[in-house]
Design a protein around this motif. Structure first.
Motif, short mmCIF file in Angstrom:
data_model
loop_
_atom_site.label_atom_id
_atom_site.label_comp_id
_atom_site.label_asym_id
_atom_site.label_seq_id
_atom_site.Cartn_x
_atom_site.Cartn_y
_atom_site.Cartn_z
N MET A 133 0.83 -1.16 0.00
CA MET A 133 0.00 0.00 0.00
C MET A 133 0.89 1.24 0.00
N ARG A 134 0.51 2.23 -0.80
CA ARG A 134 1.22 3.51 -0.83
C ARG A 134 0.30 4.61 -0.33
N THR A 135 0.90 5.59 0.29
CA THR A 135 0.15 6.73 0.79
C THR A 135 0.73 8.00 0.20
N LEU A 136 -0.13 8.85 -0.29
CA LEU A 136 0.29 10.14 -0.81
C LEU A 136 -0.31 11.21 0.09
N TYR A 137 0.55 12.06 0.62
CA TYR A 137 0.09 13.14 1.48
C TYR A 137 0.37 14.45 0.76
N ILE A 138 -0.66 15.23 0.53
CA ILE A 138 -0.51 16.52 -0.15
C ILE A 138 -0.75 17.62 0.88
N ASP A 139 0.29 18.38 1.15
CA ASP A 139 0.22 19.45 2.14
C ASP A 139 0.11 20.78 1.40
N CYS A 140 -1.11 21.19 1.14
CA CYS A 140 -1.32 22.42 0.36
C CYS A 140 -2.00 23.47 1.23
N ILE A 141 -1.26 23.94 2.21
CA ILE A 141 -1.78 24.92 3.17
C ILE A 141 -2.29 26.17 2.46
N GLY A 142 -1.54 26.64 1.46
CA GLY A 142 -1.92 27.87 0.77
C GLY A 142 -2.74 27.62 -0.48
N GLY A 143 -3.22 26.38 -0.66
CA GLY A 143 -3.97 26.05 -1.87
C GLY A 143 -3.08 25.35 -2.87
N VAL A 144 -3.66 24.96 -3.97
CA VAL A 144 -2.91 24.27 -5.01
C VAL A 144 -3.57 24.55 -6.35
N ALA A 145 -2.75 24.76 -7.37
CA ALA A 145 -3.25 24.96 -8.72
C ALA A 145 -3.53 23.60 -9.34
N GLY A 146 -4.69 23.44 -9.94
CA GLY A 146 -5.10 22.15 -10.50
C GLY A 146 -4.12 21.60 -11.53
#
Length: 76
Positions: A1-14
């Motif tokens: 199993m893999r885990t992806l953590y996206i830390d986009c405190i200020g938002g993220v451009a699509g």
């Protein structure tokens, strides 16, 4: 199993998020939705990354929530 953590405190451009996911090995086929992806590479200040542009029809059809949900469900 893999885990992806996206830390986009200020938002993220699509487009940037999509490019990063593709660069990390993800795949995307948007042809059933009438869209295509132009994937490229960019280098800024010694850092290289993927770029992506989503292309679709000049006049996209109007879609309501139900039709969008049906299209997503049909993708499997």
């Amino acid at each position: 199993m893999r885990t992806l953590y996206i830390d986009c405190i200020g938002g993220v451009a699509g487009d940037m998020l999509l490019a990063a996911l593709l660069d990390a090995g993800g795949t995307a086929d948007l042809r059933p939705l009438g869209l295509t992806l132009d994937v490229g590479r960019a280098e800024r200040h010694g850092i290289e990354a993927a770029t992506v542009t989503v292309r679709g029809p000049a006049s996209p059809p109007h879609r309501d929530r139900a039709s969008i949900r049906a299209e997503i469900d049909a993708l499997g």
